[in-house]
Design a protein around this motif. Sequence first.
Motif, PDB file in Angstrom:
ATOM      1  N   GLU A 120       4.504   8.648  35.930  1.00 42.13           N
ATOM      2  CA  GLU A 120       5.542   7.653  36.154  1.00 42.13           C
ATOM      3  C   GLU A 120       5.157   6.313  35.515  1.00 42.13           C
ATOM      4  O   GLU A 120       5.998   5.627  34.927  1.00 42.13           O
ATOM      5  CB  GLU A 120       5.773   7.461  37.659  1.00 42.13           C
ATOM      6  CG  GLU A 120       6.210   8.717  38.404  1.00 42.13           C
ATOM      7  CD  GLU A 120       7.591   9.191  37.984  1.00 42.13           C
ATOM      8  OE1 GLU A 120       8.363   8.367  37.460  1.00 42.13           O
ATOM      9  OE2 GLU A 120       7.893  10.380  38.191  1.00 42.13           O
TER      10      GLU A 120
ATOM     11  N   ALA B  12      13.030   6.858  35.093  1.00 40.80           N
ATOM     12  CA  ALA B  12      11.943   7.799  35.378  1.00 40.80           C
ATOM     13  C   ALA B  12      12.324   8.746  36.519  1.00 40.80           C
ATOM     14  O   ALA B  12      12.008   9.950  36.482  1.00 40.80           O
ATOM     15  CB  ALA B  12      10.664   7.035  35.746  1.00 40.80           C
TER      16      ALA B  12
ATOM     17  N   GLY C 282       9.103   7.203  40.884  1.00 45.27           N
ATOM     18  CA  GLY C 282       9.549   6.361  39.765  1.00 45.27           C
ATOM     19  C   GLY C 282      10.400   5.199  40.241  1.00 45.27           C
ATOM     20  O   GLY C 282      10.198   4.052  39.827  1.00 45.27           O
TER      21      GLY C 282
END
Length: 286
Positions: free
Chosen positions: A35, A180, A209
């Motif tokens: 991430e 993400a 994320g």
Amino acid sequence: MLSLLGLVVTLGMVFGGYIIAGGKIGIILHSLPYEMMMIGGAALGAFLVANDFGRIKHAGADMMAAVAGPKWKKQDYQDLLCLMHRMIVILRESPVDIEKHIEDPQNSELFAEYPRIQKDKKAVDILCDTIRSMMMNFDDVHQVEELLEKQLDAMKEEAMHGAHAVEAIADALPALGIVAAVLGVIKTMASIDKPPEVLGKMIGGALVGTFLGVFLAYGVFGPFAARIKGVREEEHSFYELIREVLVSTLHKHSPNICVEVGRRHVPTVMRPSFNELEQALKGTAA
């Protein structure tokens, strides 16, 4: 150093509370490298696209300044007032003698007594250029004040480039965190045939994320941008002090009154007392 302490407290409270509440830190640690690569890499790429090399270098110096604090200390403000007092006295008593100091400040014995000020090109330029203009009969108070105001505004805008760049990163991070997270959901949907416990871990990893984007924005980069602004604004007061003293000089006030006007313009925490400045001025006169 308070900035680093604040960052440690933020990390400790957020992750400490999560662990105490029964959260499993392993899920975050497993997803963190991937991430961070997506969010941090995208933020870095956007930063490089949006800024030239000068602003990138400026932002790096600003991040260091956010940790170290303002450049100018209380002694520097007092030294500046003493230096300007001596320059005003020389300018009024013997204008010819001031020329050697303003024409070559780097080799001036007067400036050499205040090395931190002598090394600062901005402060030296404002002082020398304005006094040189005054000697050329550019002594209209309002025109000089307006000229200095425009010069200081341009300097302040330039000093804020780093803060604006860091602030732009903070504004972008939540959205990059969502990007993400969406990629993590896409990955999870491609493994929809997996058992629920596997899918749960994958969804949890995807949500890391979103968490990182919001946390980095409001817990790290946002506060650092605010800190940089505060540091640069406080440092800018040093140059505004020069303007106040020079404008008072054009009003034909005595040197002591001119530096007193400047003293009152110094930020409270850095301001020398009246007695401290008086003793310093007596020392320079001696």
